[in-house]
Every structure is written in structure tokens, then in C-alpha cells.
Write a protein that holds these residues in place. Sequence first.
Motif, PDB file in Angstrom:
ATOM      1  N   UNK A  40      22.873  14.912  64.559  1.00 33.73           N
ATOM      2  CA  UNK A  40      23.898  15.367  63.622  1.00 33.73           C
ATOM      3  C   UNK A  40      23.786  14.678  62.264  1.00 33.73           C
ATOM      4  N   UNK A  41      22.541  14.406  61.840  1.00 35.62           N
ATOM      5  CA  UNK A  41      22.332  13.812  60.521  1.00 35.62           C
ATOM      6  C   UNK A  41      22.177  14.921  59.487  1.00 35.62           C
ATOM      7  N   UNK A  42      22.257  14.591  58.228  1.00 32.89           N
ATOM      8  CA  UNK A  42      22.064  15.541  57.146  1.00 32.89           C
ATOM      9  C   UNK A  42      20.577  15.781  56.932  1.00 32.89           C
ATOM     10  N   UNK A  43      20.206  17.039  56.610  1.00 28.55           N
ATOM     11  CA  UNK A  43      18.781  17.323  56.402  1.00 28.55           C
ATOM     12  C   UNK A  43      18.357  16.779  55.036  1.00 28.55           C
ATOM     13  N   UNK A  44      17.050  16.501  54.955  1.00 25.96           N
ATOM     14  CA  UNK A  44      16.405  16.024  53.720  1.00 25.96           C
ATOM     15  C   UNK A  44      17.207  14.887  53.082  1.00 25.96           C
TER      16      UNK A  44
ATOM     17  N   UNK B 116      13.433  14.985  62.346  1.00 28.35           N
ATOM     18  CA  UNK B 116      13.686  16.434  62.392  1.00 28.35           C
ATOM     19  C   UNK B 116      14.720  16.755  61.330  1.00 28.35           C
ATOM     20  N   UNK B 117      15.220  17.992  61.390  1.00 25.68           N
ATOM     21  CA  UNK B 117      16.211  18.387  60.392  1.00 25.68           C
ATOM     22  C   UNK B 117      17.449  17.510  60.450  1.00 25.68           C
TER      23      UNK B 117
ATOM     24  N   UNK C  56      23.970  -3.820  67.660  1.00 16.77           N
ATOM     25  CA  UNK C  56      24.842  -3.193  66.669  1.00 16.77           C
ATOM     26  C   UNK C  56      23.947  -2.453  65.669  1.00 16.77           C
ATOM     27  N   UNK C  57      24.129  -1.158  65.578  1.00 16.69           N
ATOM     28  CA  UNK C  57      23.402  -0.347  64.603  1.00 16.69           C
ATOM     29  C   UNK C  57      24.395   0.154  63.547  1.00 16.69           C
ATOM     30  N   UNK C  58      24.076  -0.129  62.287  1.00 17.53           N
ATOM     31  CA  UNK C  58      24.860   0.393  61.175  1.00 17.53           C
ATOM     32  C   UNK C  58      23.922   1.193  60.286  1.00 17.53           C
ATOM     33  N   UNK C  59      24.374   2.330  59.773  1.00 14.22           N
ATOM     34  CA  UNK C  59      23.525   3.102  58.880  1.00 14.22           C
ATOM     35  C   UNK C  59      24.395   3.851  57.873  1.00 14.22           C
ATOM     36  N   UNK C  60      23.764   4.180  56.743  1.00 13.48           N
ATOM     37  CA  UNK C  60      24.462   4.879  55.683  1.00 13.48           C
ATOM     38  C   UNK C  60      23.448   5.648  54.846  1.00 13.48           C
ATOM     39  N   UNK C  61      23.824   6.800  54.306  1.00 14.53           N
ATOM     40  CA  UNK C  61      22.891   7.580  53.482  1.00 14.53           C
ATOM     41  C   UNK C  61      22.719   6.963  52.102  1.00 14.53           C
TER      42      UNK C  61
END
Length: 1173
Positions: free
Chosen positions: A987-991, A934-935, A956-961
Motif C-alpha cells: 500500500x505504498x505510493x507509486x513512483x 513494485x507499484x 522498529x521500522x520507521x519510514x517516510x516519503x
Amino acid sequence: MTKKKSISASKASLVLFLCQMISALDVPLDLSQPPTITQQSPKDYIVDPRENIVIQCEAKGKPPPSFSWTRNGTHFDIDKDAQVTMKPNSGTLVINIMNGGKAEAYEGVYQCTARNERGAAISNNIVIRPSRSPLWTKEKLEPNQVREGDSLVLHCRPPVGLPPPIIFWMDNAFQRLPQSERVSQGLNGDLYFSNVQPEDTREDYICYARFNHTQTIQQKQPISVKVFSTRPVTERQPVLLTPTGSTSTKVELRGNVLLLECIAAGLPTPVIRWIKEGGELPANRTFFENFKKTLKIIDVSEADSGNYKCIARNILGSAHHVISVTVKAAPYWITAPRNLVLSPGEDGTLICRANGNPKPSISWLANGVPIAIAPEDPSRKVDGDTIIFSHVQERSSAVYQCNASNEYGYLLANAFVNVLAEPPRILTPANKLYQVIADSPALLDCAYFGSPKPEIEWFKGVKGSILHGSEYIFHDNGTLEIPVAQKDSTGAYTCVARNKLGKIQNEVQLEIKDPTVIIKQPEYKVIQRYGQVSFECIIKHDSTLLPTVIWLKDNDELPDDERFLVGKDNLTIMNVTDKDDGTYTCIVNTTLDSVSASAVLTVVAAPPTPAIIYARPNPPFDLELTGQLERSVELSWIPGDENNSPITNFVIEYEDGLHEPGLWHYQTEVPGTQTTVQLKLSPYVNYSFRVIAVNEIGRSQPSEPSEQYLTKSANPDENPSNVQGIGSEPDNLVITWESLKGFQSNGPGLQYKVSWRQKDVDDEWTSVIVANVSKYIVSGTPTFVPYEIKVQALNDLGYAPEPSEVIGHSGEDLPMVAPGNVQVHVINSTLAKVHWDPVPLKTVRGHLQGYKVYYWKVQSLSRRSRRHVEKKILTFKGNKTFGMLPGLEPYSTYKLNVRVANGKGEGPASPDKVFRTPEGVPSSPSFLKITNPTLDSLTLEWGSPTHPNGVLTSYILKFQPINNTHELGPLVEIRIPANESSLILKNLNYSTRYKFYFNAQTSVGSGNQITEEAVTIMDEAMASRQVDIATQGWFIGLMCAVALLILILLIVCFIRRNKGGKYPVKEKEDAHADPEIQPMKEDDGTFGEYRSLESDAEDHKPLKKGSRTPSDRTVKKEDSDDSLVDYGEGVNGQFNEDGSFIGQYSGKKEKEPAEGNESSEAPSPVNAMNSFV
């Protein structure tokens, strides 16, 4: 080229002088003298804690000294410690560790004192420390995830041992890990990667520490490295991994080895270079190691202090580091005190001078006591590093110790003052004969002793005058040197030693010999191949000396070849070949001198002659046997033509017409210059001989056979070989041997006498005579009992010599008992150690092959499912009582049993032993799916690890844009309960594209991670614009109108094309020029153009059965852009009554998209925008 070597006068003089100076200081052992320490253990004495400790202390003196010891500065009472003994007539201590003592209890500082009535000498402080080889401390090792091209350091951190261990890296297969400029081990034991490559990925980087003193090796847990690739790989300029910073300091001691190290990271791999600022690296003492990453300077001195710079360079730049080296020095002797022998009333000095950095302090002791508190001696005065003695008396005899010390160490030297009144003695044997070559130095020995020190005088002859002048040199140790001895120097020389207490003399003899000279030297030779050459070496020597002549080729021994003939004064080489090229040296040795001369031999090819044809020799002929005896015969022959290539050798073969007719055997070979040979024969053989000639080209055909010669029969000369006794069943003994060959029988009626008896039992031999076979089976034997066996050959004329005995064993049976007291020690989650008690050897009932451990997994404690039980077997050879079980699965229940094995098989199994492995780190989750973008949110779903290896505690979940240039943003970490299998990230960034790293954890640690990437959708404004365009009425109407127009055009086109019956459209056009079905002109260009395209395509369509195809056409499915399969009903499309195909375009179905998410529709503005993004 001539060399002359004599015994080096200067070297001989120096050696003799030094030896005699030393002996002149030694007081003869029959005279009173204070103790002298002759042997002691090293200052820093590291002992093996498993063996007895031997602390050496040996001394001489008159009377013989007594010994005592201190430990840690206080008296060590040996009699009160039952574990400590002192060797008889010695001060050496033996501490009994092997019978109950503990080496740690005897750690300390020991000092030995040797004492007699004339003084006391002391040893160095001997520090006793038991060696230590501690185990590696447990540590949690995380897998190393490294990006290709990055640097990496694998830390070893070995346990602190005594002495420090030797470090090396290996893999699970105990193979050394390859090292290079890119990957190498540092001085601290760490493994450095300047840049990692995909081939560095492995899970078995293992650091080993070898403790040489205790002969043990400790292993660190394996380290895992996983290299993940990114494209492109970024090149980097050098950065130093060690040492860090721009400068560092290093202190080293004089005389030690200086090791400086620089290891750099970078891509491409940097190259290291070393310089010394303001100076040069010392020649002959500088070495580069570890691919020039280590600078090694041996035997350093204060002059080696300074700044050393290492420079790491690659194509992108350089980095450097400056190491400031300071060389300090433990004390070292300038003048060590030496024993002083004085007579009553004389004066003398003891000098003790040492240097070091910092300057060492000098302190004196007398008989082991600081001189300040020692008993006073009026004849003694201490002046810094010197003790001055004046008007000494016998009571002044003592042993003085000089101690020179600074912060880096100390020196301790004993020197005695021995006050004696002794008349002179000459220690050189009387009438000793010295032989010297003329014009060489002569050194005549006169070793002496006396107190006061005697004066030495030399005379030639018994009544000659005293020798003096420049033609003689008089050494302080009494030696007379004649620098250039001549023939007239021959004669008797008398040495006289005198002091105030007496005089003594000794006579020695000197003979001057003529030098050895080569009067005819070998000369340079050029010889054609296959020719003959001779070198001369004629000598002249002293008639009383016996010379020996040695020839060398290229400074090595002559080849072992019969072509080289050494005469009394020459060397002859027959049939010269190219390999004889080289330098030949004649060396003449006598007991007093040595001379040599050399010459070069050059071998050239013979001048070519076109008419010469080289070929193999013709066969020899006229073979004749003479001198026939029972065991020998002489064979002679005439050589055939050499065919322009000299015969090098003859090969003699024989045929045994009695035992192996028609089969020729090699007998011997002789040089090509020989045409007769004495041949050794065997009894009871019907011999025929033939001769083959050999030259450089090859072998001739064999000659015609000689006449036959039958030798007489005789007893066998030998017995069968390879006699063995091995049982095939528990109650038998199979005796085997290698039978004699036909000619070895020496006569008819070959048989064998087989004898056996049980070993170590008072039993008689049992014998049986068998025919010419190679096996005999003894039945009814006890199981696995040793037997003495012998096999003797005999024939009709008698027995062979008595054979030697061999030991065999009757048959084996399966072992009777299982190993007992099986214990399992679990080392870690994948490794266990199993112990067992050995079975009694009597119950093995065979040759002990070893022990087999059967083990299998019963259950995984983290999963309930059972699977097929696969038993594994490990074999431990010999009488081993323990073994390691590798490759176990963590958090599992195992069973094992142990069996003993012999040559027959395995014994019964021990009772099953159950053990469990502890938890380990889990494998990676089985999958990670990311759905429902989603958005500002994504849904993550995952599967639990295939191998939990324990109780999962969390995920353990790690993530980065990731931005458009593939750069990574900040990393966010989330811990998820172990019972969850999905998660909605909000609360992630769109696109925005995100990269996710996901792994599972047990109480032991984290497992391997898996990665995925996903993208959130665009913002709402853009999405609403897409929806508005797609849902507008005008847009929908426009699309429908376009579709309807295309449909009408297709129907009209097909009606016009199919007019005229069942013939193909193109064929009708060729046959009938009907304007109704011709393409429209330019004024009706739409249909004309469309028509033309369709007719081109139509030419390649497959035809319905019954249609005609022009003879110049070929219809190929692979050449067509359309086929019936592409349409709505495939090959089942509908046809009109006349056979024409209808609905070709109205029934066409969509083709499968080339990519999973692509569409075959015309691109809309939204799609165009998405594709651009």
C-alpha cells in the motif's frame, strides 16, 4: 618628581576614634555586667554527617554566665543524651557522631541562652542540617540523533543535595568539555548547543555533580550525540532556548548576586547583548560571564529593580526576552541597639531600627522572654522600636533582645542595660609617649569608664589651663586631636575624668619631630651604552629618627647585579646596558614618615665610529700564583685588549694533572674590573689554572696555564652520595653508592667502609672495607627486611666524617597469599565494581605495588559462539581495596580474579569470581536491503545486530516519503517481531522515494538505527506504454534493418581498405594513389565521410607482426580510441592469409558500463523518459 607620604592623619584619626568608641562601651570585666554573646554558629549551619557536630556559643559576663539550650523550641536536656557534651566554661555543644551517633537525629533548630544574675542573652536560631550528596536516579537515556545546524539541550538534572552541587561536564577521560559561544553550560547545569556541528558527535557527554561539603562527586550516565549531515545546512535566525517566552520575572535579595541568563539557538551562532530598559547597567558592579550569556550584578540594591532585556542576534535576525527583576530585602540595621550603662536614677533609651522590603516588624524580648510577658519594670516603657528608661535602679539591669523580621529573614540583637555606680577609671597607660611629624595631626588617647559617664577635660602640663578653642578637637571617646601639631605642641598633656563619685587623671607625652626631606633629588639622565651613571638622594631628617633608604627600579627591587652599587646617598650603575632603561626611585622611611623621589634613565647607543671594530677580547696573560696555603691560593693576571667592548667578567678554570690531565673544569668567575681572586682548593690535587675573558661579543681564547700547585693529602671531607640498599634476590642486599670523584678523595688509597645491620633488631653493625668500587652484595639475608646502611670513605690518611644512615631492604619475593573475599557489584551493563580484602602486609614480602584485577569474557548470553578469550588487566596502585571495571559487554558472563603485586612480581590469584552483566541496548542491525520494488510495495531484508547485548524483543521500522525537493513526509512506525528477517511493505505510493530507519530493541531500550532509501516503480499506464512500444513489430523490424545496414557498410569498408596485401591501409594510400581505395567524392559522401573517420582511427591501431610502420609514425596504445582488446576475441582476432584483419566490427564486444545500472545501447524513448525523471 617627588612624592611625600606620611601616616594618614584622617585615617589614623578615624581608626583610633572607632576603636576607642568601641572600647568605651565595654565594661571592664572586673565589674558586674549582664552576659554578652561573643561567638555563635551561623544561622544556617550545614554540617558534615561524618564528623562531630560543634555548635558554638561563647559569652562573657560577671559573674561568668551559665548556659542552656533549646531544640525546636523546647528545652534540650544535654545530660540525658550520652552523645552530647558541653565544653567546660563554655556553652559550645559537641555532638559525637563519629562514635555511633547519626547526624540526621540531631537535625533541628537550636538556640543558646547565657544567663547570670544580671540577665540573659540569647543566640540566633541555629538551624542544623546535615549535608546530603544523593546518588543520581536511574534513567533511560536515548541516543540523541541531531541534524547538523539544529539546536540541542543535554539535560543534567542533578540530584537535590544540601548544599546544591557544583555542575560541570566532562568526557570519559575526565577532561572538561570545551565550551564556546556555540556550546555552553547554563545556570541549571544543562549543556546548550546553539547549533550542532559534526565534531559534536560523541558518546561520552557526562554531567558531574560535585558536593563540596562531603567532598564527593556523582556522575550521570554518559549521553550519546550523533550529528548527521544534510546539504545544504539551513541557516536559522535566533530563538531563545532559555528562558522561554517573551517575558519572565526574577526576585533577588538585597546584597546578593543577581544572575540573569539568556541562551539562544541559531545558525550562525547568535551573539548576546544586555540592556536595562529606562536606565544603565550599574558601573563597577556589572560583569558578563559564559560568553555574555550571563549577566552578573553584585551587591544588588532596590535601585537595581527594573526590566532587563537580552537580545540574541545573528545575520538573519534577532530575538529578545525581558526579565522583570524585583529586589527584595531581608531586614538590615539602620540603628542596632547598643549596650547601655547607667547609674541609679539616670534615664536612657535603647533604639532598634531596621529596614527591609517588605518593612520588617520589630519585637522586643527581655532576658529571652517576650517583653509583654516579662516581669514588669516600672522604669521601662516600650514605644515601638524604642525602649525608654526613667530613674533606673540596680534591679533594672537586664539583657534586651530586638528582633526585626520579614518573610525573607530576621535580625536578632542583644543589648544590655547595666545599672552601676562606679567612679571614673582611665584605661590609657600612664605616661604614654606619642611621636608625630610636624604639621601632621596628633591624637592623644584617654580611654575611660565610669557610671555615671565621666566628663573629660584636657590640660597642657600639670598646672596648665584647660584646653579649648578651634585648634583642638575633643572626641566623645576622650581622644584629644590637635589637627596641625607644631614644634611648640611638644610637652605633657593631662586628661581628667570626673563624675559625681570621683575624679582621676592621667598624663601622656607628645613629641613633635622634624619631617624627612630629600634636599638633593635624583635627576633625569641620558647615558651611552657601557657607560657609568650615578643618581643622588641626599636627605635631611630629625636627628632622633633613624632613616632607611631603599632604591627601586620601575617600582620593583633593583636587579641582583653587582653593577648596581648603593652608597649612603647615591646609586651608581656600572657598565650600563639597554635593559637598565627605566625609572629609579629613592624611598626614605622612618618610623613616622616616608618620602620618595624618582628620575628616569635613558640608555642610548654610542655614536658610531667607522674605524671601530668590536671583537672578542684578547686572552689574559702573566698568570701568577701567590699566597699558597693548604686549601687556598691567590691567582692574579693581566687582562688582554678589550677590542672596543668592555670585559664583563673573567672565567677561571682548573686542570687536575694528577687525576684528570688534559681536562679543564669550571672553578669560578669574577667581574671584569677584578684581576685577582682567592681560590678555594681541595687536598691531593695538582692544580693548573687558566683565565678566559668575556665581553658582549663573546669569550676570548684561554690564557696560557699557570704554574702547577700540588696540594697536600688529607682525610676525605665527604662520604659517597646516593647510598641505597635494594635486594636483587630474596636472600641478598645490594648496597650501592656514587663513588667520590678523583679530587674528592683528598689523598691516595681511596676505599670505602660498608656497614649494615638489621633494623629494629638488637644487632651489631657488620662492616667490610672494599676497594674503590660502587657496589657491595650482602648474601644470606631474610626476605624483605629493613636494614640500616652507611658507607664511609677512607684513604691512606684516615676516615671521612661519620656518615649518615639510610634505610634499605633486602630482596623481595613473590607475595604468598591471594586477596580474599572478592566481591563484584555490577553497576550497569558496561561497568562493575570489584571489592577485595587486603592481604596482610607480612605476606606481601616486598614493596606493595598494588592489586591487579584479571578479568575476561567467558560467554555472551545472547550468542552461542565462543571466541578467543582475551584477558584484561587493571592495576590499582597502593593498598586499594576496590576498583571499577569499565568497558564491559552487556548481557555477558565474565570471570575475574585478583592478585597482589610487589616489586618482584605477582602473588597467587584469588579463586575465579563469576558475574554477569545485565542487558543493554543492541547495536544497529548488520544490514538492511530493499528489493523487489513494485507499484505499491517494497521487500525489506535485514540481518540481526552484530552485538545484541541482550534478548531482542522486536525491531522498529520507521519510514517516510521524500519529495523532489528532499522534504520529508509523515513518519510511519512499525514494530516487527524479533524472529523475523524480512518484511513486505504494501500500500505504498507509486513512483515515490521512501527513507527507512531501522533499529533493534531489547528490554532495556532501542539501539542505533541504520537508514536506507528506495523508490517504487511508475504507475501501470506509463509502464504499459513502455511495454507497447518495445514489443511492436514495426519497431523490432526497424531496429533489425538499421543493424543490418550498419553491418553491410562495415564489411564493404573493410574489404576496400584491405585490398593490396599486408600493408596498412594508410601506408598503401601514401605509396599508391589508387582511386579504388581513395575516399568517395561529395556525390558519394556517405562512404567518403565514413572512410575518412576510419582511416584516422586506423592510423593508431597496433599492427600485426610483419607489418611495416612508416618511420614518421609512432603507434601508442594509450592514444587510440580502439584497440584489439575492445573486440570479440581481444588480441586473438582472426587475420586473412595476407595478414589483414577481418571481423573488426562484426566481432566487437560491449564495453563495461561506466555506472552499474547504465546501458551502452542507444537511448530509447523509455530510457529517455526515465533519465529525465
